[in-house]
Design a protein around this motif. Sequence first.
Motif, PDB file in Angstrom:
ATOM      1  N   TYR A  38       0.879   0.579  -8.840  1.00 44.69           N
ATOM      2  CA  TYR A  38       1.245   1.878  -8.564  1.00 44.69           C
ATOM      3  C   TYR A  38       0.285   3.094  -8.590  1.00 44.69           C
ATOM      4  O   TYR A  38       0.012   3.746  -8.065  1.00 44.69           O
ATOM      5  CB  TYR A  38       2.879   2.269  -8.794  1.00 44.69           C
ATOM      6  N   ARG A  43       1.456   1.084  -2.682  1.00 47.77           N
ATOM      7  CA  ARG A  43       2.685   1.421  -2.521  1.00 47.77           C
ATOM      8  C   ARG A  43       3.445   0.243  -1.849  1.00 47.77           C
ATOM      9  O   ARG A  43       4.829   0.339  -1.960  1.00 47.77           O
ATOM     10  CB  ARG A  43       2.777   2.735  -1.503  1.00 47.77           C
ATOM     11  N   ILE A  64       7.797   3.791  -3.192  1.00 43.20           N
ATOM     12  CA  ILE A  64       7.341   2.416  -3.113  1.00 43.20           C
ATOM     13  C   ILE A  64       8.342   1.860  -1.655  1.00 43.20           C
ATOM     14  O   ILE A  64       9.384   1.966  -1.603  1.00 43.20           O
ATOM     15  CB  ILE A  64       7.789   1.630  -4.322  1.00 43.20           C
TER      16      ILE A  64
END
Length: 229
Positions: A38, A43, A64
């Motif tokens: 991340y 994502r 996310i």
Amino acid sequence: MPVNKESYLVLNNQLKEKNVCLVAVSKTKPVEDIQALYDLGQRDFGENYVQELVEKEAALPKDIRWHFIGHLQRNKVKYIAPFVHLIHGVDSYKLLEEINSQALKCNRIIDCLLQMHIAIETTKFGFNEEELVNILKTVPKYQQLNTMKNVRVIGLMGMASFSENKDLIRSEFRNLKKIFDSNVALSTINFQLSTLSMGMSGDYTIAIEEGSNMVRIGSLLFGERNYTH
Ligand SMILES: *Cc1c(COP(=O)(O)O)cnc(C)c1O
């Protein structure tokens, strides 16, 4: 084994150039590993187990995009319906109906991929081509697809045989692309194929050559898994 950041950056660049979406498959891996990717900008993450996904979703950043890529049991849809970004493994009409009703409760529209059975193995879930066509055409049982306002079928997903035989894998991916292409012109209120999810760590280059635009890659990024499930 730590996250392979170098592999990630190289792979991510390769895939961006080809307009292929990378879903980082983080099943069985700790939240720290997910956070590490991340922090590099990733994502889209994929998980196979509902309980594990729910726990990780709670612990990690809210932007996310969570992909559910495993076999989804109908009685567990409700746990992921509030947040899931894309469900890859829709392998029955009844499952689609359940996703629709749970999405309605959450006041969401959930994007789905229909899983096609393309491998020679009988253990892999999914529709065959005839069943797919039946969903799309007005076979009475399936007429209600148009009325399922809270799901949107945006593509197909498939897994090739677990095999060393590259020609076999290629022909299975080619077959899935052919099925995709022959239904791509069909467009209804909640059915429009744009996403073709095929390819994993071992076969993603073949999958992309055969027309994939979404790959699901785990071990190449996170290292081998120790199965606890
Ligand atoms: C585990 C899994 C992947 C990723 O597999 P790797 O070989 O680790 O890249 C992709 N798709 C599905 C459906 C999976 O279950």
